[in-house]
Design a protein around this motif. Structure first.
Motif, PDB file in Angstrom:
ATOM      1  N   SER A 270       1.025  -1.203  -0.262  1.00  0.00           N
ATOM      2  CA  SER A 270       0.361   0.175  -0.253  1.00  0.00           C
ATOM      3  C   SER A 270       0.915   1.252   0.046  1.00  0.00           C
ATOM      4  CB  SER A 270      -1.170   0.223   1.050  1.00  0.00           C
ATOM      5  OG  SER A 270      -0.322   0.121   1.983  1.00  0.00           O
ATOM      6  N   ILE A 271       2.152   1.941   1.017  1.00  0.00           N
ATOM      7  CA  ILE A 271       2.732   2.599   0.938  1.00  0.00           C
ATOM      8  C   ILE A 271       3.740   2.414  -0.585  1.00  0.00           C
ATOM      9  CG2 ILE A 271       2.430   2.713   2.994  1.00  0.00           C
ATOM     10  CD1 ILE A 271       5.040   1.413   3.006  1.00  0.00           C
ATOM     11  N   GLY A 272       3.931   1.391  -0.784  1.00  0.00           N
ATOM     12  CA  GLY A 272       4.970   1.554  -1.559  1.00  0.00           C
ATOM     13  C   GLY A 272       4.432   0.976  -3.353  1.00  0.00           C
ATOM     14  N   ALA A 273       3.257   0.915  -3.038  1.00  0.00           N
ATOM     15  CA  ALA A 273       2.752   1.223  -4.811  1.00  0.00           C
ATOM     16  C   ALA A 273       3.174   1.963  -5.930  1.00  0.00           C
ATOM     17  CB  ALA A 273       1.267   1.198  -4.938  1.00  0.00           C
ATOM     18  N   LEU A 274       3.502   3.037  -5.630  1.00  0.00           N
ATOM     19  CA  LEU A 274       4.285   3.541  -6.920  1.00  0.00           C
ATOM     20  C   LEU A 274       5.771   4.222  -6.712  1.00  0.00           C
ATOM     21  CD1 LEU A 274       1.845   6.811  -6.796  1.00  0.00           C
ATOM     22  CD2 LEU A 274       1.879   4.780  -8.124  1.00  0.00           C
ATOM     23  N   ASP A 275       6.318   3.085  -5.820  1.00  0.00           N
ATOM     24  CA  ASP A 275       8.345   2.915  -6.319  1.00  0.00           C
ATOM     25  C   ASP A 275       8.566   2.481  -7.047  1.00  0.00           C
ATOM     26  OD1 ASP A 275       7.633   3.958  -3.330  1.00  0.00           O
ATOM     27  OD2 ASP A 275       8.833   2.164  -2.596  1.00  0.00           O
ATOM     28  N   ALA A 276       8.595   1.678  -7.514  1.00  0.00           N
ATOM     29  CA  ALA A 276       8.658   1.514  -9.096  1.00  0.00           C
ATOM     30  C   ALA A 276       8.815   2.497 -10.217  1.00  0.00           C
ATOM     31  CB  ALA A 276       8.720  -0.249  -9.366  1.00  0.00           C
ATOM     32  N   SER A 277       7.716   3.392 -10.269  1.00  0.00           N
ATOM     33  CA  SER A 277       7.228   3.901 -10.959  1.00  0.00           C
ATOM     34  C   SER A 277       8.689   5.172 -10.753  1.00  0.00           C
ATOM     35  CB  SER A 277       5.510   4.560 -11.384  1.00  0.00           C
ATOM     36  OG  SER A 277       4.977   3.478 -11.839  1.00  0.00           O
ATOM     37  N   THR A 278       8.568   5.768  -9.653  1.00  0.00           N
ATOM     38  CA  THR A 278       9.490   7.225  -8.761  1.00  0.00           C
ATOM     39  C   THR A 278      10.263   6.735  -9.308  1.00  0.00           C
ATOM     40  OG1 THR A 278       9.106   6.577  -7.246  1.00  0.00           O
ATOM     41  CG2 THR A 278       7.512   8.094  -8.202  1.00  0.00           C
ATOM     42  N   SER A 279      11.022   5.480  -9.256  1.00  0.00           N
ATOM     43  CA  SER A 279      12.387   5.219  -8.928  1.00  0.00           C
ATOM     44  C   SER A 279      13.517   4.280 -10.191  1.00  0.00           C
ATOM     45  CB  SER A 279      13.050   4.986  -7.923  1.00  0.00           C
ATOM     46  OG  SER A 279      12.388   3.658  -7.364  1.00  0.00           O
ATOM     47  N   PHE A 280      13.146   3.975 -11.338  1.00  0.00           N
ATOM     48  CA  PHE A 280      13.170   3.031 -12.023  1.00  0.00           C
ATOM     49  C   PHE A 280      13.995   3.638 -12.948  1.00  0.00           C
ATOM     50  CE2 PHE A 280      10.306   5.379 -15.026  1.00  0.00           C
ATOM     51  CZ  PHE A 280       9.984   5.036 -15.974  1.00  0.00           C
ATOM     52  N   MET A 281      14.134   4.421 -13.091  1.00  0.00           N
ATOM     53  CA  MET A 281      15.370   5.282 -14.196  1.00  0.00           C
ATOM     54  C   MET A 281      16.803   5.541 -13.162  1.00  0.00           C
ATOM     55  SD  MET A 281      14.959   5.646 -17.116  1.00  0.00           S
ATOM     56  CE  MET A 281      15.092   7.210 -17.280  1.00  0.00           C
ATOM     57  N   ASP A 282      16.523   5.574 -11.840  1.00  0.00           N
ATOM     58  CA  ASP A 282      18.016   5.880 -11.198  1.00  0.00           C
ATOM     59  C   ASP A 282      18.924   5.018 -11.646  1.00  0.00           C
ATOM     60  OD1 ASP A 282      17.941   3.082  -9.680  1.00  0.00           O
ATOM     61  OD2 ASP A 282      17.046   3.941  -7.933  1.00  0.00           O
ATOM     62  N   ARG A 283      19.133   3.580 -11.920  1.00  0.00           N
ATOM     63  CA  ARG A 283      20.239   3.328 -11.883  1.00  0.00           C
ATOM     64  C   ARG A 283      20.688   4.059 -13.763  1.00  0.00           C
ATOM     65  NH1 ARG A 283      20.115  -1.685 -16.256  1.00  0.00           N
ATOM     66  NH2 ARG A 283      18.199  -2.049 -16.236  1.00  0.00           N
ATOM     67  N   ASP A 284      19.975   4.557 -14.972  1.00  0.00           N
ATOM     68  CA  ASP A 284      20.092   5.049 -15.529  1.00  0.00           C
ATOM     69  C   ASP A 284      20.862   6.110 -14.958  1.00  0.00           C
ATOM     70  OD1 ASP A 284      19.506   3.354 -17.762  1.00  0.00           O
ATOM     71  OD2 ASP A 284      17.627   3.900 -17.231  1.00  0.00           O
TER      72      ASP A 284
END
Length: 267
Positions: free
Chosen positions: A224-238
């Protein structure tokens, strides 16, 4: 009690009564996270996720320090890789934190001394953090010329709030145990040298609870609290790869290793 059941080289592991204690064990290198340590920490997390007999997992370091973070001296050959190979290699940190976050049993980081950079990111992926009174957490990446990656920013922002997360990441200054507690980054402060014992007491409380609703509760809250984590941080390795190609990155790492003040030019 089982000890080192997986035959890991950089970790020491104790397994007793449904509580598994994993300790980073590279004291001569200040528990730096080199490639082998990251790989072993990821593998043990994946093994623990598959075990139904585990009620709680404690992640610790040494008695004087948790970890100094990623071993910058061990990454000298990355420039010889193709960009796509470097991008693949950059998955190691995010995969490590995700593997620990996905352990279904409750995870507790027990931190003595310093917990820096990637080690701090790893601790933030655990459910709870117990700090010794003299411990500190620090994220120096931006000050060295890189971004804060390993999909850490949403985890930290949820715990500390946006403004405190920015302070911790942008300034890269040490956050002591009492401050970490007041910022909700730590969950308890133990007397120095007793973080592991306090974490064990927390783990025993968890182990006494019915395991299925514990696991379901953890998963429900995390989803519930991390539902958007992948969407907001998927680019951080790039973003890390981009930053690593800059002159400021070379200057920041060089200044860090040479123990001098860096001069950044925005290039």
């Amino acid at each position: 009690m089982q000890t080192d059941p997986g035959g890991f080289v950089t970790l020491s592991i104790e397994d007793q009564n449904g509580i598994v204690t994993v300790r980073i064990d590279r004291p001569d290198a200040r528990n730096a996270l080199d490639r082998q340590t990251i790989a072993e920490l990821t593998e043990v997390a994946r093994q623990l996720r598959a075990r139904t007999d585990v009620r709680a997992v404690i992640l610790g370091g040494g008695d004087r320090f948790f970890s100094c973070g990623v071993d910058l001296n061990a990454s000298g050959d990355s420039g010889r890789l193709k960009l796509i190979e470097r991008r693949e290699a950059a998955r190691a940190g995010p995969d490590l934190c995700r593997a620990w976050e996905e352990i279904e049993a409750v995870t507790i980081a027990a931190i003595e001394g310093y917990c820096v950079g990637g080690a701090c990111a790893l601790a933030l992926a655990c459910d709870f953090r117990i700090l010794g009174k003299g411990a500190m957490m620090r994220l120096p990446e931006v000050a060295i010329g890189m971004n804060m990656s390993w999909q850490t920013l949403p985890r930290l922002a949820r715990l500390a709030g946006a403004s405190r997360a920015k302070r911790m990441v942008l300034f890269g200054e040490p956050v002591d145990a009492e401050t970490a507690m007041s910022w909700s980054v730590a969950d308890d402060v133990a007397p120095d040298g007793q973080a592991l014992q306090v974490a064990a007491a927390w783990a025993s409380k968890v182990a006494a609870l019915p395991p299925i609703p514990v696991r379901m509760t953890k998963e429900a809250i995390n989803r519930s609290i991390g539902a958007l984590d992948a969407s907001t941080s998927f680019m951080d390795r790039d973003q890390f790869l981009l930053a690593s190609l800059s002159a400021d990155f070379a200057e920041g790492v060089g200044a860090f290793l040479e123990k001098r003040t860096p001069r950044f030019e925005g290039d």
